[in-house]
Design a protein around this motif. Structure first.
Motif, PDB file in Angstrom:
ATOM      1  N   UNK B 563       2.031 -12.471  -0.803  1.00 33.31           N
ATOM      2  CA  UNK B 563       1.637 -11.244  -0.108  1.00 33.31           C
ATOM      3  C   UNK B 563       2.732 -10.188  -0.203  1.00 33.31           C
ATOM      4  N   UNK B 564       3.969 -10.623  -0.018  1.00 36.40           N
ATOM      5  CA  UNK B 564       5.087  -9.682  -0.042  1.00 36.40           C
ATOM      6  C   UNK B 564       5.257  -9.054  -1.432  1.00 36.40           C
ATOM      7  N   UNK B 565       5.219  -9.894  -2.462  1.00 35.97           N
ATOM      8  CA  UNK B 565       5.421  -9.401  -3.831  1.00 35.97           C
ATOM      9  C   UNK B 565       4.278  -8.469  -4.245  1.00 35.97           C
ATOM     10  N   UNK B 566       3.045  -8.867  -3.953  1.00 37.64           N
ATOM     11  CA  UNK B 566       1.906  -8.050  -4.379  1.00 37.64           C
ATOM     12  C   UNK B 566       1.870  -6.729  -3.622  1.00 37.64           C
ATOM     13  N   UNK B 567       2.266  -6.750  -2.355  1.00 42.48           N
ATOM     14  CA  UNK B 567       2.314  -5.507  -1.587  1.00 42.48           C
ATOM     15  C   UNK B 567       3.269  -4.512  -2.251  1.00 42.48           C
ATOM     16  N   UNK B 568       4.372  -5.051  -2.773  1.00 38.23           N
ATOM     17  CA  UNK B 568       5.383  -4.182  -3.373  1.00 38.23           C
ATOM     18  C   UNK B 568       5.005  -3.724  -4.774  1.00 38.23           C
ATOM     19  N   UNK B 569       4.296  -4.556  -5.528  1.00 39.45           N
ATOM     20  CA  UNK B 569       4.137  -4.259  -6.948  1.00 39.45           C
ATOM     21  C   UNK B 569       2.688  -4.067  -7.427  1.00 39.45           C
ATOM     22  N   UNK B 570       1.707  -4.191  -6.542  1.00 39.12           N
ATOM     23  CA  UNK B 570       0.325  -4.006  -6.995  1.00 39.12           C
ATOM     24  C   UNK B 570      -0.364  -3.018  -6.063  1.00 39.12           C
ATOM     25  N   UNK B 571      -0.713  -1.879  -6.599  1.00 42.51           N
ATOM     26  CA  UNK B 571      -1.225  -0.802  -5.746  1.00 42.51           C
ATOM     27  C   UNK B 571      -2.596  -1.103  -5.151  1.00 42.51           C
ATOM     28  N   UNK B 572      -3.359  -2.008  -5.794  1.00 37.71           N
ATOM     29  CA  UNK B 572      -4.712  -2.273  -5.302  1.00 37.71           C
ATOM     30  C   UNK B 572      -4.738  -3.290  -4.158  1.00 37.71           C
TER      31      UNK B 572
END
Lengths: 97, 650
Positions: B563-572
């Motif tokens: 969740x943390x990584x995707x929040x930072x690196x995936x805009x969708x």
């Protein structure tokens, strides 16, 4: 919304630098884990000063982590948003609202 | 082993504990507001915070668990050191600055910075609680192990003591005192571990061939006689008898000197010969007050026996008996050319009465303890099973991803003033922690050859190594280890209490609390979490603390990191995606662990072959599962949103 929607060039540089160094380390770590998992016998090979690959690679990963961390610390650019303490507090409060 | 509490050790130990609590009271006076309690007003200097990272991180698992695992099996324990340190690379390069930028008090703050969603606060708050409690178990188990030899008190007393002292620290002071206490302990741990390694290298290595007896070589025929080498054999009965499936492994003799119980020997094959060698073993029957050692009650009085300390070299290169001082490299090369006595164990089932565990000597070539794959849990990397290799990959992945997902590490980013300070303190942390992990291999192998190990408790290896060098060093190292446990536990309880007060009560339930009231609620939560930790610490006392931490890392990495990584690196990324990812990661990893062979065996006492999970470490399945969940759910909800927007515009 948070400030990350329009990151400063400095922050963008820091993020890219971080990811680049992360990928270098990830490659080395993956190599270590895969050798252990699929060619564990190779770890017994004496490679340096009478020490086997397991010790040299293991110690190497620890030392290399510090080297990369220092490179990152030296090369990172200061984000202008951090120049004032209140700027940071304002940004955080803005984020949470 | 039976431990004698030494007055000096007790004095030094109590000095450390009172010093720590005193410091907490003193600093606690300044931390009345919620900003002070949860985040030390963001005013901790980065260098201090960096060492405090080390104090938080170098917990019972690192110091007691890793050293113990290396002492018992060699290099395998060092794999944890490497994985634990590598995790800091994720923390520094990916997580540190955004965490500081996005959050305020807790991990949930950062995850929720973009969406302001109750669901995210709830999921992240629960995940913080679960991970913290899971991570608390090994710390409490380690504390109990330390108290036993130091003060001569039972394991559970140690667990209760650490629980009570930590609750006092957390309730009185919060993040300011926790940070300074961690700073002191982190520094002392690294300094005194260095002292210990220097003294170990100065002392060098020696052989020991007299602590345990060897009889033979004897022929197969001799083994059937009533007397062997003038010693009267006790005829095997019950579980000691050989069967069609299992040949006789042990032989018991009537003690020569009129002592109680029996002398037990393992029947060893001699390579290239039909003869056998009898090496002395040790046995434990039953537990608690009725425990018997080699068939006699456990104790030091007449008619009693106690377990003998173990850990020695049987051969040094060139037939020497002592090496004298060694250098940091020759220490390894000498062990590589020596023969080490490791200890295996097997269980004898008695038809009437409790089971007997027999510990026996396993002479092992030194080079085998300097390579991976000797520990039963890692032996699979040398076998044919693909599942065992996956289990190993899974553990190493969890260690790599887990550090940057641990709530008590993440909240430390809020104690410094900005992203740059967060970065610098992480670099100081990496330097300190990396240096310590290099020392763990020396400490573990030093303990393996120190002649002072406790057969039934590998967690005590590092302090017992210190004891074999200087008794005062044992007191200092144990006191530091104990206070390190205190610090880590206080960090974890603080993270949990923050999750309850800040995330769950205010964020999810919408209860409005003033700063003071938040702190009060957090303190009550700290007492409850502390109580739970005490109970779990008593229940899980048998497990190696390093292994338990491996599980905590798996849960943290599966629940929090995707969740943390995707929040930072995936805009969708959508809020629904984050909530689903945290919950799926947490539930799947926890479920996997509860259904794994290790839990079946060590916790439920069931047959590990009946376990449902195909291997023990869940990370390799559950971390990608959490990532996929986030992507699928986010795409589904963003498509839905697009559809409703386009319908509205039509």
């Amino acid at each position: 919304m948070n400030t990350s929607d329009s990151p400063s060039p400095q922050r963008r540089f820091n993020t890219r630098l971080g990811l680049f160094l992360f990928l270098i380390y990830l490659t080395l770590y993956t190599g270590f884990v895969l050798i252990n998992a699929f060619a564990a016998d190779k770890m017994e090979t004496i490679v340096l000063a009478g020490l086997n690959l397991a010790i040299v690679y293991g110690f190497g990963l620890i030392v290399f982590a510090l080297v990369l961390a220092l490179i990152y610390g030296l090369m990172c650019r200061r984000d202008p948003a951090e120049n004032t303490e209140t700027g940071e507090v304002a940004a955080v409060q803005g984020d949470s609202k | 082993m039976i431990y004698d509490p030494a007055p000096l050790a007790i004095f030094i130990f109590l000095g450390f504990v009172f010093g720590t609590v005193g410091l907490s009271f003193y600093l606690g006076r300044k931390a009345k507001s919620s900003e002070g309690y949860f985040a030390a007003h963001g005013q901790i200097p980065w260098a201090v915070n960096g060492i405090a990272f080390a104090g938080d991180y170098l917990s019972a698992a690192s110091f007691l668990g890793i050293c113990g695992m290396i002492a018992a099996y060699g290099y395998d324990g060092f794999l944890y050191s490497i994985g634990f340190l590598a995790g800091w690379i994720v923390a520094l390069f990916v997580i540190a600055e955004p965490m500081k930028r996005l959050g305020k008090f807790t991990f949930a703050d950062a995850l929720d910075a973009k969406f302001n969603s109750r669901g995210i606060k709830g999921a992240a708050g629960i995940s913080t609680l679960v991970v913290s409690i899971f991570y608390l178990i090994p710390q409490m188990v380690g504390a109990g192990s330390l108290i036993q030899p130091l003060l001569g008190l039972p394991h559970w007393v140690g667990v209760v003591m650490v629980g009570v002292v930590v609750i006092m620290i957390v309730v009185t002071a919060g993040m300011v005192s926790t940070t300074w206490v961690q700073f002191l302990k982190g520094s002392l741990l690294v300094i005194f571990s260095t002292v210990l390694v220097v003294m170990l290298l100065q002392k060098g290595l020696t052989t020991d061939t007299s602590s345990f007896q060897t009889i033979g070589p004897v022929s197969e025929q001799d083994l059937k006689q009533k007397t062997i080498a003038d010693r009267k054999v006790i005829p095997p009965t019950g579980g000691w008898l050989s069967t069609a499936e299992k040949k006789q492994e042990f032989i018991r003799f009537v003690p020569k000197d009129g002592r109680a119980g029996y002398d037990i020997f393992h029947i060893d094959d001699i390579p290239g010969s039909d003869d056998k060698l009898l090496r002395q073993a040790q046995s434990v029957t039953g537990s608690g007050a009725s425990k018997e050692i080699d068939g006699a009650p456990n104790g030091r009085e007449s008619g009693e026996r106690e377990l003998q300390p173990i850990g020695h070299l049987s051969k040094l290169p060139g037939g020497e008996t002592s090496t004298g001082p060694l250098g940091p490299i020759s220490f390894f090369t000498t062990i590589g050319d020596s023969e080490v006595i490791l200890w295996g164990s097997t269980t004898i089932t008695n038809p009437e009465g409790p089971k007997t565990t027999v510990y026996y000597q396993k002479p092992t070539a030194g080079k085998r303890v300097l390579r991976p794959g000797e520990h039963p849990k890692f032996a699979g990397i040398r076998g044919d099973s693909f599942g065992d290799r996956l289990n190993f990959l899974s553990l190493m992945l969890a260690l790599f991803c887990g550090t940057a997902s641990l709530p008590h590490i993440l909240i430390r980013y809020y104690t410094v003033k900005d992203g740059s300070a967060a970065r610098k303190s992480t670099i100081v942390g990496i330097a300190t922690i990396g240096f310590f992990y290099v020392l763990t291999l020396y400490l573990g192998l030093g303990a393996m050859t120190s002649g002072s190990l406790d057969l039934t408790d590998t967690n005590m290896s590092a302090p017992l190594l210190a004891n074999s060098i200087r008794p005062w060093l044992f007191a200092v190292i144990s006191a530091i280890a104990f206070t390190t446990v205190l610090g880590t536990v206080s960090g974890l309880i603080l993270a949990s209490s923050g999750a309850v007060a800040h995330d769950l009560l205010i964020g999810v339930m919408g209860i409005k609390l003033s700063g003071d009231a938040q702190v009060k609620v957090a303190k009550i939560a700290a007492i409850v979490v502390g109580g739970i930790a005490i109970i779990l610490g008593v229940l899980f006392k048998e497990l190696n603390v390093g292994y338990l931490v491996g599980w905590a890392f798996s849960v943290a990495a599966s629940a929090n990191l995707p969740a943390l990584v995707m929040l930072l690196f995936w805009k969708k990324t959508t809020k629904e995606g984050i909530i689903a990812s945290v919950l799926v990661g947490m539930i799947s990893s926890l479920g996997w662990i509860l259904l794994s062979a290790d839990t079946y065996k060590s916790v439920y006492g069931l047959d590990p072959n009946d376990a449902i999970a195909p291997f023990s470490q869940p990370g390799i399945i559950t971390i990608p599962l959490a990532f996929i969940t986030l992507i699928v759910v986010s795409l589904y909800y963003s498509n839905k949103q697009e559809e409703s927007t386009s319908k509205a515009s039509v």
